[in-house]
Design a protein around this motif. Structure first.
Motif, mmCIF file in Angstrom:
data_model
loop_
_atom_site.group_PDB
_atom_site.id
_atom_site.type_symbol
_atom_site.label_atom_id
_atom_site.label_comp_id
_atom_site.label_asym_id
_atom_site.label_seq_id
_atom_site.Cartn_x
_atom_site.Cartn_y
_atom_site.Cartn_z
ATOM 1 N N GLY A 4 0.801 -1.215 0.000
ATOM 2 C CA GLY A 4 0.000 0.000 0.000
ATOM 3 C C GLY A 4 0.839 1.273 0.000
ATOM 4 N N GLU A 5 2.175 1.144 -0.048
ATOM 5 C CA GLU A 5 3.038 2.335 -0.064
ATOM 6 C C GLU A 5 2.869 3.130 -1.349
ATOM 7 O OE1 GLU A 5 7.420 1.984 0.895
ATOM 8 O OE2 GLU A 5 6.632 0.029 1.519
ATOM 9 N N MET A 6 2.560 2.423 -2.442
ATOM 10 C CA MET A 6 2.315 3.120 -3.710
ATOM 11 C C MET A 6 0.876 2.864 -4.107
ATOM 12 S SD MET A 6 5.742 2.486 -5.887
ATOM 13 C CE MET A 6 5.508 3.760 -7.104
ATOM 14 N N LYS A 7 0.223 3.922 -4.522
ATOM 15 C CA LYS A 7 -1.210 3.779 -4.786
ATOM 16 C C LYS A 7 -1.542 4.116 -6.236
ATOM 17 C CE LYS A 7 -3.071 4.318 -0.203
ATOM 18 N NZ LYS A 7 -2.643 2.968 0.060
ATOM 19 N N PRO A 8 -2.504 3.387 -6.804
ATOM 20 C CA PRO A 8 -2.913 3.726 -8.167
ATOM 21 C C PRO A 8 -3.807 4.966 -8.217
ATOM 22 C CG PRO A 8 -4.159 1.820 -7.363
ATOM 23 C CD PRO A 8 -3.196 2.188 -6.284
ATOM 24 N N ILE A 9 -3.696 5.698 -9.299
ATOM 25 C CA ILE A 9 -4.533 6.893 -9.504
ATOM 26 C C ILE A 9 -5.799 6.444 -10.251
ATOM 27 C CG2 ILE A 9 -4.603 9.151 -10.677
ATOM 28 C CD1 ILE A 9 -1.433 8.908 -10.699
ATOM 29 N N PRO A 10 -6.980 6.888 -9.799
ATOM 30 C CA PRO A 10 -8.202 6.475 -10.512
ATOM 31 C C PRO A 10 -8.247 7.063 -11.928
ATOM 32 C CG PRO A 10 -8.719 7.569 -8.425
ATOM 33 C CD PRO A 10 -7.261 7.749 -8.641
ATOM 34 N N TYR A 11 -8.761 6.304 -12.876
ATOM 35 C CA TYR A 11 -8.984 6.855 -14.219
ATOM 36 C C TYR A 11 -10.324 6.368 -14.751
ATOM 37 C CZ TYR A 11 -7.246 2.273 -15.957
ATOM 38 O OH TYR A 11 -7.051 0.938 -16.196
ATOM 39 N N GLU A 12 -10.815 7.140 -15.684
ATOM 40 C CA GLU A 12 -12.131 6.835 -16.233
ATOM 41 C C GLU A 12 -12.038 5.668 -17.208
ATOM 42 O OE1 GLU A 12 -15.184 9.375 -18.772
ATOM 43 O OE2 GLU A 12 -13.745 10.571 -17.611
ATOM 44 N N PRO A 13 -12.919 4.686 -17.112
ATOM 45 C CA PRO A 13 -12.881 3.610 -18.110
ATOM 46 C C PRO A 13 -13.134 4.186 -19.502
ATOM 47 C CG PRO A 13 -14.502 3.143 -16.381
ATOM 48 C CD PRO A 13 -14.002 4.514 -16.127
ATOM 49 N N GLY A 14 -12.437 3.663 -20.479
ATOM 50 C CA GLY A 14 -12.595 4.188 -21.843
ATOM 51 C C GLY A 14 -11.727 5.402 -22.123
ATOM 52 N N SER A 15 -10.849 5.778 -21.157
ATOM 53 C CA SER A 15 -9.964 6.933 -21.365
ATOM 54 C C SER A 15 -8.575 6.447 -21.775
ATOM 55 C CB SER A 15 -9.871 7.749 -20.079
ATOM 56 O OG SER A 15 -9.165 6.996 -19.094
ATOM 57 N N ARG A 16 -7.604 7.372 -21.790
ATOM 58 C CA ARG A 16 -6.204 7.000 -22.082
ATOM 59 C C ARG A 16 -5.453 6.537 -20.830
ATOM 60 N NH1 ARG A 16 -3.231 8.399 -26.092
ATOM 61 N NH2 ARG A 16 -1.487 8.999 -24.765
ATOM 62 N N GLY A 17 -6.141 6.517 -19.715
ATOM 63 C CA GLY A 17 -5.459 6.215 -18.448
ATOM 64 C C GLY A 17 -5.154 7.522 -17.737
ATOM 65 N N PRO A 18 -4.458 7.491 -16.585
ATOM 66 C CA PRO A 18 -4.200 8.729 -15.849
ATOM 67 C C PRO A 18 -3.342 9.704 -16.666
ATOM 68 C CG PRO A 18 -3.496 6.786 -14.593
ATOM 69 C CD PRO A 18 -3.896 6.309 -15.941
ATOM 70 N N ALA A 19 -3.682 11.000 -16.577
ATOM 71 C CA ALA A 19 -2.937 12.023 -17.326
ATOM 72 C C ALA A 19 -1.460 12.015 -16.928
ATOM 73 C CB ALA A 19 -3.556 13.397 -17.059
ATOM 74 N N GLN A 20 -1.183 11.624 -15.676
ATOM 75 C CA GLN A 20 0.210 11.600 -15.187
ATOM 76 C C GLN A 20 1.094 10.682 -16.031
ATOM 77 O OE1 GLN A 20 -2.515 11.613 -13.406
ATOM 78 N NE2 GLN A 20 -2.239 12.575 -11.407
ATOM 79 N N ALA A 21 0.466 9.669 -16.661
ATOM 80 C CA ALA A 21 1.258 8.751 -17.483
ATOM 81 C C ALA A 21 1.761 9.469 -18.728
ATOM 82 C CB ALA A 21 0.427 7.531 -17.857
ATOM 83 N N ASP A 22 0.916 10.311 -19.307
ATOM 84 C CA ASP A 22 1.352 11.073 -20.489
ATOM 85 C C ASP A 22 2.443 12.073 -20.105
ATOM 86 O OD1 ASP A 22 -0.229 9.806 -22.354
ATOM 87 O OD2 ASP A 22 -1.940 11.147 -22.057
ATOM 88 N N GLU A 23 2.307 12.619 -18.904
ATOM 89 C CA GLU A 23 3.347 13.548 -18.433
ATOM 90 C C GLU A 23 4.684 12.818 -18.268
ATOM 91 O OE1 GLU A 23 1.618 15.193 -14.867
ATOM 92 O OE2 GLU A 23 -0.103 15.920 -16.026
ATOM 93 N N LEU A 24 4.606 11.609 -17.757
ATOM 94 C CA LEU A 24 5.832 10.815 -17.569
ATOM 95 C C LEU A 24 6.487 10.509 -18.928
ATOM 96 C CD1 LEU A 24 7.658 9.276 -15.559
ATOM 97 C CD2 LEU A 24 6.167 7.297 -15.837
ATOM 98 N N LEU A 25 5.662 10.211 -19.896
ATOM 99 C CA LEU A 25 6.154 9.926 -21.245
ATOM 100 C C LEU A 25 6.878 11.150 -21.816
ATOM 101 C CD1 LEU A 25 4.689 7.205 -21.698
ATOM 102 C CD2 LEU A 25 3.758 8.180 -23.772
ATOM 103 N N ALA A 26 6.252 12.310 -21.626
ATOM 104 C CA ALA A 26 6.852 13.547 -22.154
ATOM 105 C C ALA A 26 8.179 13.796 -21.447
ATOM 106 C CB ALA A 26 5.892 14.711 -21.950
ATOM 107 N N LYS A 27 8.207 13.523 -20.147
ATOM 108 C CA LYS A 27 9.444 13.715 -19.374
ATOM 109 C C LYS A 27 10.550 12.771 -19.870
ATOM 110 C CE LYS A 27 10.556 12.510 -15.146
ATOM 111 N NZ LYS A 27 10.202 11.903 -13.888
ATOM 112 N N ALA A 28 10.116 11.596 -20.300
ATOM 113 C CA ALA A 28 11.104 10.622 -20.802
ATOM 114 C C ALA A 28 11.596 10.979 -22.203
ATOM 115 C CB ALA A 28 10.485 9.231 -20.806
ATOM 116 N N GLY A 29 10.961 11.989 -22.806
ATOM 117 C CA GLY A 29 11.447 12.448 -24.109
ATOM 118 C C GLY A 29 10.598 12.027 -25.280
ATOM 119 N N TYR A 30 9.501 11.323 -25.003
ATOM 120 C CA TYR A 30 8.668 10.875 -26.120
ATOM 121 C C TYR A 30 7.947 12.070 -26.738
ATOM 122 C CZ TYR A 30 5.115 8.588 -28.884
ATOM 123 O OH TYR A 30 4.311 8.207 -29.929
ATOM 124 N N VAL A 31 8.038 12.167 -28.063
ATOM 125 C CA VAL A 31 7.361 13.254 -28.769
ATOM 126 C C VAL A 31 6.196 12.652 -29.533
ATOM 127 C CG1 VAL A 31 7.600 15.037 -30.550
ATOM 128 C CG2 VAL A 31 9.520 14.529 -29.007
#
Ligand code: BG6
Length: 482
Positions: free
Chosen positions: A450-477
């Motif tokens: 329980g030290e790390m918790k999942p972020i809720p996301y809407e079914p049928g979406s792209r998943g949590p917005a934080q994941a796209d932010e992580l991708l951008a941080k990793a350099g994905y264009v």
């Protein structure tokens, strides 16, 4: 090729995996002539007390997608090859009966020079693997003096973490030798996953580019547009990292990142895959985003305080000469906007941008595993017309168009054929499995506690917005187009 009697024993024959995957794969092999009626017999084994006929009826509807009349004859011939034996998984009685039936079949079918081959397919929950292995070893091994073999085919989950997986490996390893154990990861049976080595090592074009000097980031993505329907109980114990990332996506990563093997011999390929896994650095918290779709806990088999992720993005770093500094982004999720699995290899920007086209996107090779298998490359080209303008376009190899009329085999079909042929190239070796668990176990323990918790996301979406932010941080264009 080996001849002689072949007995294929599907353990857990009345379950879902057997019905949906194992028997249909066997049927397709039969239909294509890889299983000959004069050599093969298929045995279903499970606890349910049903007749041969009952089992045949249960699996019949799943055997082929197009039930045209010319297939119905094949279906009935195939079903006649199947016998059913019922028994428990932890007592000798049922396995002795199974052995008796197999031996009778061997006696009836074997010509004088034939050997006996026994393939045990575990369509079973892994909790019973150790006892079932013991029972097979005790009661059901091939006894022919004329040679042959006994092999077992097992499927994930191989434990829940490094320790439990190692325990299971040791238990099975005491009874069977590594060449007898086929650990299935069905992603290794997918056409475009198998194509990875060819594309990488048979094309001069890619050889000099496949490294940290040219590649900016690699993404391996799995998306499903449905939730855990009907499997909530199983899924909640494992979560998306154990269900998809630690096995399927990590195996794909190995094929993208490994060095050229000495040859195509299974051990040479698996040696290189292990080296990749052993070079992965410990995962940092900041390289992880977890998600859980809203409504997941409404499933009555899921605890209403479940912390299990149904989505995860994890960035891995491979500490070697070829890949240092290149993020490998593994992303998987259930109940998202679409169903897709693909590998995206994104190249760095071309230096000295005289066209000022940098913003339009980068070169990218996309290998789409499913649906609609394809390989395409994103290129910058001149926009057709009088102006000197640039645009992003694609070189596209779509399998449906290029290989019209060619049926792409199902992963299970190909892998079962490999087990009969004794080819372990597309199966996970014990040390590979261990190295894969070593990478993910610390993170999994932090999620389980329980030290790390999942972020809720809407079914049928792209998943949590934080994941796209992580991708951008990793350099994905993100580029446009496909
Ligand atoms: C299985 C997982 O291993 O793979 C499932 O347990 C998942 O959760 C499935 O749905 C996906 O396989 P495929 O071949 O449909 O991509």
């Amino acid at each position: 090729p080996e001849t002689g009697c072949l007995s294929i024993i599907v353990l857990g024959a009345s379950g879902d995996l057997a019905k949906k995957k194992t028997f249909p794969a066997l049927f397709n092999l039969y239909r294509q002539g890889f299983l000959q009626s004069n050599e093969v017999h298929i045995f279903g084994y499970a606890r349910t007390k049903i007749s041969d006929e009952e089992l045949r009826k249960r699996i019949c509807g799943y055997l082929c997608k197009d039930a045209s009349p010319d297939h119905s004859e094949d279906v009935s011939k195939f079903l006649q090859l199947i016998k059913y034996v019922s028994g428990s998984y932890d007592t000798e009685k049922g396995f002795q009966q199974l052995d008796k039936e197999i031996s009778e079949h061997e006696l009836a079918k074997n010509s004088a020079e034939g050997s006996s081959r026994r393939l045990f397919y575990f369509a079973l929950p892994p909790s019973v693997y150790p006892t079932v292995c013991k029972m097979i070893k005790k009661c059901c091994m091939n006894k022919s003096d004329l040679g042959g073999w006994t092999r077992i085919v097992v499927e994930k989950p191989f434990g829940k973490d490094l320790e439990s997986s190692e325990r299971l490996s040791a238990q099975i390893g005491e009874l069977f030798k590594e060449p007898q154990i086929y650990r299935i990861d069905h992603y290794l049976g997918k056409e475009l996953v198998q194509n990875m080595l060819v594309v990488r090592f048979a094309n001069r074009l890619f050889l000099p580019l496949w490294n940290r000097d040219n590649i900016d980031n690699v993404q391996i993505v799995f998306r499903e547009d449905f939730g855990t329907e009907g499997r909530g109980g199983y899924f909640d114990e494992y979560g998306i990292i154990r269900d998809i990332i630690q096995n399927h996506l990590l195996q794909v990563l190995c094929l993208v990142a490994m060095e050229r093997p000495v040859s195509l011999k299974p051990e040479h390929i698996r040696d290189e895959k292990v080296k990749v896994l052993q070079s992965v650095l410990p995962i940092k918290d900041e390289d992880v985003v977890l998600g859980q779709y809203e409504g997941y806990r409404d499933d009555p088999t899921v605890p209403n305080n479940s912390n299990t992720p149904t989505f995860a993005t994890v960035i891995l770093h491979i500490h070697n000469e070829r890949w240092e500094g290149v993020p490998f982004i593994l992303k998987a999720g259930k109940a998202l906007s679409s169903r897709k699995a693909e590998i995206r290899v994104q190249f760095k920007d071309a230096p000295g941008d005289i066209f000022k086209c940098k913003k339009q996107g980068r070169n990218e090779i996309v290998i789409r595993l499913q649906p609609s298998e394809a390989i395409y490359m994103k290129l910058t080209v001149k926009q057709p017309g009088l102006e000197m303008a640039t645009a992003q376009s694609e070189l596209d190899l779509s399998y449906r168009q290029r290989y019209q009329g060619v049926t792409i085999p199902e992963a299970y079909e190909r892998l079962i054929l490999d087990t009969i042929r004794g080819d372990q190239q597309h199966f996970v070796r014990r040390d590979e499995l261990k190295a894969a668990w070593e990478i993910f176990t610390p993170l999994l323990h932090r999620i389980d506690s329980g030290e790390m918790k999942p972020i809720p996301y809407e079914p049928g979406s792209r998943g949590p917005a934080q994941a796209d932010e992580l991708l951008a941080k990793a350099g994905y264009v993100q580029t446009h187009g496909y």
